[in-house]
Design a protein around this motif. Structure first.
Motif, PDB file in Angstrom:
ATOM      1  N   UNK A 119       0.969   0.530 -19.557  1.00 16.61           N
ATOM      2  CA  UNK A 119       2.088  -0.357 -18.961  1.00 16.61           C
ATOM      3  C   UNK A 119       3.152  -0.490 -18.444  1.00 16.61           C
ATOM      4  N   UNK A 120       3.481   1.285 -18.363  1.00 18.31           N
ATOM      5  CA  UNK A 120       5.176   1.023 -17.114  1.00 18.31           C
ATOM      6  C   UNK A 120       4.525   1.569 -16.734  1.00 18.31           C
ATOM      7  N   UNK A 121       3.519   1.848 -16.037  1.00 22.91           N
ATOM      8  CA  UNK A 121       2.800   2.624 -15.072  1.00 22.91           C
ATOM      9  C   UNK A 121       2.134   0.985 -14.305  1.00 22.91           C
ATOM     10  N   UNK A 122       1.322   0.219 -14.306  1.00 23.14           N
ATOM     11  CA  UNK A 122       1.105  -1.255 -14.110  1.00 23.14           C
ATOM     12  C   UNK A 122       2.661  -1.683 -13.994  1.00 23.14           C
ATOM     13  N   UNK A 123       3.720  -1.387 -14.754  1.00 26.40           N
ATOM     14  CA  UNK A 123       4.984  -2.063 -13.911  1.00 26.40           C
ATOM     15  C   UNK A 123       5.691  -1.828 -12.937  1.00 26.40           C
ATOM     16  N   UNK A 124       5.795  -0.458 -12.923  1.00 23.72           N
ATOM     17  CA  UNK A 124       5.925   0.434 -11.878  1.00 23.72           C
ATOM     18  C   UNK A 124       5.486   0.053 -10.823  1.00 23.72           C
ATOM     19  N   UNK A 125       4.399  -0.233 -10.539  1.00 20.98           N
ATOM     20  CA  UNK A 125       3.291  -0.418  -9.341  1.00 20.98           C
ATOM     21  C   UNK A 125       3.623  -1.851  -8.731  1.00 20.98           C
ATOM     22  N   UNK A 126       3.878  -3.364  -9.977  1.00 19.92           N
ATOM     23  CA  UNK A 126       3.654  -3.923  -9.587  1.00 19.92           C
ATOM     24  C   UNK A 126       6.344  -4.253  -8.880  1.00 19.92           C
ATOM     25  N   UNK A 127       6.643  -3.482  -9.561  1.00 20.05           N
ATOM     26  CA  UNK A 127       7.856  -3.074  -8.770  1.00 20.05           C
ATOM     27  C   UNK A 127       7.902  -2.896  -7.298  1.00 20.05           C
ATOM     28  N   UNK A 128       6.719  -1.617  -7.310  1.00 21.84           N
ATOM     29  CA  UNK A 128       6.903  -0.962  -5.928  1.00 21.84           C
ATOM     30  C   UNK A 128       6.140  -2.178  -5.131  1.00 21.84           C
ATOM     31  N   UNK A 129       5.584  -2.785  -5.403  1.00 19.03           N
ATOM     32  CA  UNK A 129       5.044  -3.816  -4.426  1.00 19.03           C
ATOM     33  C   UNK A 129       5.853  -5.082  -4.148  1.00 19.03           C
ATOM     34  N   UNK A 130       6.587  -4.906  -4.604  1.00 16.79           N
ATOM     35  CA  UNK A 130       7.243  -6.623  -4.742  1.00 16.79           C
ATOM     36  C   UNK A 130       8.650  -5.428  -4.001  1.00 16.79           C
ATOM     37  N   UNK A 131       8.900  -4.282  -4.290  1.00 18.76           N
ATOM     38  CA  UNK A 131       9.474  -3.963  -2.805  1.00 18.76           C
ATOM     39  C   UNK A 131       9.461  -3.076  -1.282  1.00 18.76           C
ATOM     40  N   UNK A 132       8.186  -3.583  -1.538  1.00 16.33           N
ATOM     41  CA  UNK A 132       7.216  -3.288  -0.187  1.00 16.33           C
ATOM     42  C   UNK A 132       7.507  -4.190   0.745  1.00 16.33           C
ATOM     43  N   UNK A 133       7.168  -5.600  -0.223  1.00 15.47           N
ATOM     44  CA  UNK A 133       6.948  -6.814   0.122  1.00 15.47           C
ATOM     45  C   UNK A 133       8.232  -8.140   0.764  1.00 15.47           C
ATOM     46  N   UNK A 134       9.412  -7.468  -0.127  1.00 13.81           N
ATOM     47  CA  UNK A 134      10.737  -7.406   0.492  1.00 13.81           C
ATOM     48  C   UNK A 134      11.116  -7.131   1.398  1.00 13.81           C
ATOM     49  N   UNK A 135      11.257  -5.488   1.405  1.00  9.38           N
ATOM     50  CA  UNK A 135      10.707  -4.312   2.316  1.00  9.38           C
ATOM     51  C   UNK A 135      10.424  -4.708   4.156  1.00  9.38           C
ATOM     52  N   UNK A 136       9.194  -5.482   3.948  1.00 13.18           N
ATOM     53  CA  UNK A 136       8.589  -5.782   4.716  1.00 13.18           C
ATOM     54  C   UNK A 136       9.041  -7.448   5.532  1.00 13.18           C
ATOM     55  N   UNK A 137       9.538  -8.084   4.885  1.00 12.51           N
ATOM     56  CA  UNK A 137       9.775  -9.232   5.597  1.00 12.51           C
ATOM     57  C   UNK A 137      11.473  -9.260   6.313  1.00 12.51           C
ATOM     58  N   UNK A 138      12.368  -8.155   5.482  1.00  9.25           N
ATOM     59  CA  UNK A 138      13.687  -7.628   5.792  1.00  9.25           C
ATOM     60  C   UNK A 138      13.431  -6.989   7.348  1.00  9.25           C
TER      61      UNK A 138
END
Length: 101
Positions: free
Chosen positions: A47-66
């Motif tokens: 569960x922690x690994x999945x949460x980390x992956x989800x947060x990393x994907x969200x961060x990538x999306x934010x960086x891509x938007x910026x």
């Protein structure tokens, strides 16, 4: 996770007492507890690994938007324009060096 009530636990414990016997029941309970603990730790790690992956994907999306809204090259050009006017110009690396052939 599992919906087990008090009545079900009582039935399971009585059946285990009859099948295993009172001598080996504490050992069985200890072993079952160890297995349950290992399973919980494994599920928690997944569960922690999945949460980390989800947060990393969200961060990538934010960086891509910026990056799309304000490209890094534009930021660097704006930043370097104000810095070069404040710094004196330096001589090029080729000036003043001797050729050692």
């Amino acid at each position: 996770m599992f919906d087990i009530g008090a009545l079900e636990l009582l039935v399971i414990s009585v059946v285990a007492l009859i099948v295993v016997g009172p001598e080996r029941l504490p050992t069985l309970a200890r072993t079952a507890g160890l297995w349950v603990g290992r399973a919980r730790r494994a599920f928690s790690a997944v569960k922690e690994e999945i949460d980390r992956e989800i947060k990393a994907d969200e961060l990538k999306a934010i960086l891509r938007k910026q990056a799309e809204s304000n490209p890094l090259e534009t930021i660097l050009e704006e930043g370097s324009g104000s810095r070069t006017s404040a710094k004196p110009s330096a001589s090029s690396p080729g000036e003043g060096s001797q050729d050692r052939s």
